[in-house]
Design a protein around this motif. Sequence first.
Motif, PDB file in Angstrom:
ATOM      1  N   ALA A  92       0.820  -1.213   0.000  1.00 24.62           N
ATOM      2  CA  ALA A  92       0.000   0.000   0.000  1.00 24.62           C
ATOM      3  C   ALA A  92       0.855   1.265   0.000  1.00 24.62           C
ATOM      4  CB  ALA A  92      -0.943  -0.001   1.199  1.00 24.62           C
ATOM      5  N   LEU A  93       1.991   1.212   0.707  1.00 20.92           N
ATOM      6  CA  LEU A  93       2.893   2.368   0.772  1.00 20.92           C
ATOM      7  C   LEU A  93       3.875   2.418  -0.393  1.00 20.92           C
ATOM      8  CD1 LEU A  93       3.752   2.416   4.577  1.00 20.92           C
ATOM      9  CD2 LEU A  93       2.461   4.153   3.314  1.00 20.92           C
ATOM     10  N   ARG A  94       3.907   1.326  -1.160  1.00 22.27           N
ATOM     11  CA  ARG A  94       4.854   1.190  -2.272  1.00 22.27           C
ATOM     12  C   ARG A  94       6.299   1.302  -1.797  1.00 22.27           C
ATOM     13  NH1 ARG A  94       1.402   4.692  -6.622  1.00 22.27           N
ATOM     14  NH2 ARG A  94      -0.271   3.191  -6.779  1.00 22.27           N
ATOM     15  N   ILE A  95       6.577   0.534  -0.735  1.00 26.69           N
ATOM     16  CA  ILE A  95       7.935   0.457  -0.202  1.00 26.69           C
ATOM     17  C   ILE A  95       8.321  -1.016  -0.104  1.00 26.69           C
ATOM     18  CG2 ILE A  95       7.801   2.631   1.071  1.00 26.69           C
ATOM     19  CD1 ILE A  95       7.313   1.016   3.622  1.00 26.69           C
ATOM     20  N   SER A  96       9.576  -1.273   0.197  1.00 26.78           N
ATOM     21  CA  SER A  96      10.118  -2.619   0.281  1.00 26.78           C
ATOM     22  C   SER A  96       9.595  -3.347   1.528  1.00 26.78           C
ATOM     23  CB  SER A  96      11.644  -2.543   0.332  1.00 26.78           C
ATOM     24  OG  SER A  96      12.190  -3.753   0.763  1.00 26.78           O
ATOM     25  N   ALA A  97       8.996  -4.506   1.305  1.00 27.32           N
ATOM     26  CA  ALA A  97       8.544  -5.323   2.429  1.00 27.32           C
ATOM     27  C   ALA A  97       9.741  -5.787   3.254  1.00 27.32           C
ATOM     28  CB  ALA A  97       7.743  -6.520   1.934  1.00 27.32           C
ATOM     29  N   GLU A  98      10.875  -6.018   2.595  1.00 31.05           N
ATOM     30  CA  GLU A  98      12.069  -6.471   3.301  1.00 31.05           C
ATOM     31  C   GLU A  98      12.511  -5.456   4.352  1.00 31.05           C
ATOM     32  OE1 GLU A  98      11.745  -6.574  -0.046  1.00 31.05           O
ATOM     33  OE2 GLU A  98      11.625  -8.731  -0.336  1.00 31.05           O
ATOM     34  N   GLN A  99      12.410  -4.165   4.025  1.00 27.97           N
ATOM     35  CA  GLN A  99      12.777  -3.129   4.992  1.00 27.97           C
ATOM     36  C   GLN A  99      11.866  -3.186   6.212  1.00 27.97           C
ATOM     37  OE1 GLN A  99      15.319  -1.001   5.315  1.00 27.97           O
ATOM     38  NE2 GLN A  99      16.200  -2.078   3.567  1.00 27.97           N
ATOM     39  N   LEU A 100      10.598  -3.439   5.985  1.00 24.01           N
ATOM     40  CA  LEU A 100       9.670  -3.564   7.113  1.00 24.01           C
ATOM     41  C   LEU A 100       9.985  -4.809   7.933  1.00 24.01           C
ATOM     42  CD1 LEU A 100       6.216  -2.462   5.646  1.00 24.01           C
ATOM     43  CD2 LEU A 100       7.908  -1.106   6.877  1.00 24.01           C
ATOM     44  N   TYR A 101      10.353  -5.901   7.265  1.00 21.13           N
ATOM     45  CA  TYR A 101      10.715  -7.122   7.988  1.00 21.13           C
ATOM     46  C   TYR A 101      11.939  -6.880   8.865  1.00 21.13           C
ATOM     47  CZ  TYR A 101       7.733  -9.617   4.580  1.00 21.13           C
ATOM     48  OH  TYR A 101       6.700 -10.051   3.803  1.00 21.13           O
ATOM     49  N   ILE A 102      12.899  -6.153   8.346  1.00 19.23           N
ATOM     50  CA  ILE A 102      14.103  -5.845   9.122  1.00 19.23           C
ATOM     51  C   ILE A 102      13.746  -4.981  10.319  1.00 19.23           C
ATOM     52  CG2 ILE A 102      16.271  -4.545   9.075  1.00 19.23           C
ATOM     53  CD1 ILE A 102      16.614  -5.588   6.164  1.00 19.23           C
ATOM     54  N   ARG A 103      12.950  -3.951  10.094  1.00 20.24           N
ATOM     55  CA  ARG A 103      12.559  -3.053  11.188  1.00 20.24           C
ATOM     56  C   ARG A 103      11.706  -3.761  12.234  1.00 20.24           C
ATOM     57  NH1 ARG A 103      13.824   2.311  10.803  1.00 20.24           N
ATOM     58  NH2 ARG A 103      14.648   2.904   8.796  1.00 20.24           N
ATOM     59  N   ALA A 104      10.947  -4.763  11.799  1.00 14.20           N
ATOM     60  CA  ALA A 104      10.108  -5.524  12.733  1.00 14.20           C
ATOM     61  C   ALA A 104      10.897  -6.617  13.447  1.00 14.20           C
ATOM     62  CB  ALA A 104       8.931  -6.136  11.989  1.00 14.20           C
ATOM     63  N   GLY A 105      12.147  -6.838  13.030  1.00 16.56           N
ATOM     64  CA  GLY A 105      12.965  -7.870  13.664  1.00 16.56           C
ATOM     65  C   GLY A 105      12.732  -9.254  13.097  1.00 16.56           C
ATOM     66  N   ILE A 106      12.005  -9.355  11.975  1.00 19.48           N
ATOM     67  CA  ILE A 106      11.757 -10.655  11.352  1.00 19.48           C
ATOM     68  C   ILE A 106      12.986 -11.092  10.568  1.00 19.48           C
ATOM     69  CG2 ILE A 106      10.346 -11.872   9.646  1.00 19.48           C
ATOM     70  CD1 ILE A 106       8.015 -10.032  10.493  1.00 19.48           C
ATOM     71  N   LEU A 107      13.619 -10.162   9.889  1.00 16.29           N
ATOM     72  CA  LEU A 107      14.864 -10.408   9.163  1.00 16.29           C
ATOM     73  C   LEU A 107      15.979  -9.644   9.839  1.00 16.29           C
ATOM     74  CD1 LEU A 107      13.988 -10.044   5.360  1.00 16.29           C
ATOM     75  CD2 LEU A 107      14.294 -12.133   6.661  1.00 16.29           C
TER      76      LEU A 107
END
Length: 156
Positions: free
Chosen positions: A63-78
Amino acid sequence: MAKGKVGKTVGSLGDYLKEQRVGARLSLRQLADQAGVSNPYLSQIERGLRKPSAEVLQQIAKALRISAEQLYIRAGILSPDDGVGGSVELAILSDTGLTERQKQSLLDVYASFLALNAADGADDATPAGAENDAEGTAPITTEIDPDSDNRVTNEG
């Protein structure tokens, strides 16, 4: 102590999401609608009160048109230290045949294997199984005989 770290990770995720949402000139309600989540739930994520699943993060990223990977990193998933870009983790997270619980279980097991191998690597540089080869014993292999559906074991 681990709970404090999770809270901090989620808080920074929430701050980042809010920053991205404001930058995209979307209201909380608009982003919630586009991501397919409830307005209160998205608000709780932004305030660091909830930790979203990888699937929800993927929807928000789209929805934000951003990288899901960056969100995973920020969430501590990756982990940003994954070297290869977290290809195993990304494969697990993108597998639509798995539930969120199964994905998290696989990620936990994978992380524990990496930690175990890192600890073993520091203790011993010998690859697993090399001890048997060094002693002259051959590995045991099992094959299926296509004509009889019986297993054939080769020792040596």
